[in-house]
Write an enzyme that holds these catalytic residues in place. Sequence first.
Site, PDB file in Angstrom:
ATOM      1  N   CYS A   1       0.859  -1.192   0.000  1.00 43.81           N
ATOM      2  CA  CYS A   1       0.000   0.000   0.000  1.00 43.81           C
ATOM      3  C   CYS A   1       0.893   1.240   0.000  1.00 43.81           C
ATOM      4  O   CYS A   1       1.984   1.231   0.572  1.00 43.81           O
ATOM      5  CB  CYS A   1      -0.875  -0.027   1.257  1.00 43.81           C
ATOM      6  SG  CYS A   1      -1.876   1.439   1.501  1.00 43.81           S
TER       7      CYS A   1
ATOM      8  N   SER B   1       0.647   3.767   1.699  1.00 40.09           N
ATOM      9  CA  SER B   1       0.920   4.235   3.069  1.00 40.09           C
ATOM     10  C   SER B   1       2.245   3.663   3.577  1.00 40.09           C
ATOM     11  O   SER B   1       3.007   4.356   4.253  1.00 40.09           O
ATOM     12  CB  SER B   1      -0.204   3.815   4.021  1.00 40.09           C
ATOM     13  OG  SER B   1      -1.427   4.312   3.569  1.00 40.09           O
TER      14      SER B   1
ATOM     15  N   HIS C   1       4.919   5.787   2.205  1.00 38.84           N
ATOM     16  CA  HIS C   1       5.044   7.073   2.914  1.00 38.84           C
ATOM     17  C   HIS C   1       5.934   6.905   4.155  1.00 38.84           C
ATOM     18  O   HIS C   1       6.770   7.760   4.452  1.00 38.84           O
ATOM     19  CB  HIS C   1       3.678   7.583   3.380  1.00 38.84           C
ATOM     20  CG  HIS C   1       2.762   8.044   2.281  1.00 38.84           C
ATOM     21  ND1 HIS C   1       3.196   8.725   1.169  1.00 38.84           N
ATOM     22  CD2 HIS C   1       1.410   7.936   2.132  1.00 38.84           C
ATOM     23  CE1 HIS C   1       2.157   9.009   0.395  1.00 38.84           C
ATOM     24  NE2 HIS C   1       1.062   8.533   0.948  1.00 38.84           N
TER      25      HIS C   1
ATOM     26  N   HIS D   1       0.182  -3.948   6.074  1.00 38.67           N
ATOM     27  CA  HIS D   1      -1.053  -3.959   6.870  1.00 38.67           C
ATOM     28  C   HIS D   1      -2.245  -4.439   6.062  1.00 38.67           C
ATOM     29  O   HIS D   1      -3.364  -4.315   6.507  1.00 38.67           O
ATOM     30  CB  HIS D   1      -1.311  -2.545   7.415  1.00 38.67           C
ATOM     31  CG  HIS D   1      -1.360  -1.523   6.325  1.00 38.67           C
ATOM     32  ND1 HIS D   1      -0.253  -0.864   5.874  1.00 38.67           N
ATOM     33  CD2 HIS D   1      -2.383  -1.104   5.555  1.00 38.67           C
ATOM     34  CE1 HIS D   1      -0.583  -0.061   4.876  1.00 38.67           C
ATOM     35  NE2 HIS D   1      -1.872  -0.192   4.652  1.00 38.67           N
TER      36      HIS D   1
ATOM     37  N   CYS E   1      -6.975  -3.438   3.297  1.00 38.26           N
ATOM     38  CA  CYS E   1      -6.756  -1.989   3.365  1.00 38.26           C
ATOM     39  C   CYS E   1      -7.314  -1.294   2.132  1.00 38.26           C
ATOM     40  O   CYS E   1      -8.260  -0.538   2.221  1.00 38.26           O
ATOM     41  CB  CYS E   1      -5.287  -1.611   3.546  1.00 38.26           C
ATOM     42  SG  CYS E   1      -5.080   0.197   3.488  1.00 38.26           S
TER      43      CYS E   1
END
Length: 338
Positions: free
Chosen positions: A38, A40, A43, A59, A139
Amino acid sequence: MKAAVLHEVNKPLMIEDVSLPNPGPREVLIRTAVAGLCHSDLHFMEGLYPHPLPAVLGHESAGVVEQVGSDVTYVKPGDHVVTCLSVFCGTCDNCTTGRPVLCTDTNLSSFAEQMLVHENAIVKIRKDMPLELAALIGCGVITGYGAVVNTAKVAPGENVVVIGCGGVGMAAINGAQIAGAGRIIAVDTNPAKLQLATKLGATDIVDPRNGDVVQQVRDLTNGGVHHSFEVLGRKETAEQAFAMLAPGGTATIVGMIPFGQKIELHGFDFLRERKIQGSSMGSNHFRVDMPRLIEFYMRGKLHLEDWISAKLKLPEINEGFAAMKAGKTVRSVIVFDA
Ligand code: PAD
Ligand code: ZN
């Protein structure tokens, strides 16, 4: 067991041996089957969000229960589960007023052959659901779909714009179609993503390279949209999302805007009841939402196969993130050895 460990930001993940303790009373040990990459995670790897290190990221995952703690009754060894970041305690103000997504702030560590999680971080799923598709729901799918259905509550016939058509944005588009949205406008700089968006339900596409995005959307919708979704995490696209609203419209920010970054809005626009809001993990109630998403998949309404751009082994994880950074993939998944 092997895990991909982040030791320093902007450095490759290292594949290392990591050990886990036995499950505590309410913990569940899961053999990870599949973990999605993902944005995220990226990031955090790039240091755009502060995070204690070393860490095992990841996740978005599905797996099989291996062992359960003494007080666990929800699952048993052999059950198939999807993980969710939105672990709920069940007793705090947020949980008891119907907003479990705002409960504790937790982490998962899916880039590992095994995961040890609280039982309230998993949902049991039907065994005929392919685990590699189920993982995506953990997610990307719940976040995009939930932003549309749970956070923004898009009504049938309302117009929707989705800015950024990666894994999460595609789920917002597919979710808007399931919700019965009117026009569904996909915005992305990658023509391949726009093409797939059309297959998932987009009625119109906008390429920012063809001129001002806000103007292109206004031209398509006779002055603005009811709902816009920013699914990228940038200042300029968040501002675009607000600027393209019709009077009374709502902008929902899904993307993770770099920590500390502020966005600027035209104050006058609030006089016409335009709204802007955040959406965390699609405001999910995941024990209810995820099995429903699986039913949508089984009935051909949620096109999960189209999300998967690449299937990788754990040692190939850094290549997967490089492809994400280049904007090439919708979702890459790590498939663990059984
Ligand atoms: P991704 O990298 O798969 O997709 C991003 C997409 O944006 C790609 O298709 C790009 O081609 C496209 N893009 C790049 N520049 C532009 C531009 N100027 N205009 C329009 N499109 C562009 O990301 P993702 O789908 O995995 O994640 C998207 C964001 O959502 C990211 O910020 C992530 O951190 C966030 C997220 N938020 C939550 C939450 O709970 N709020 C959960 C999961 C992910
Ligand atoms: Zn995510």
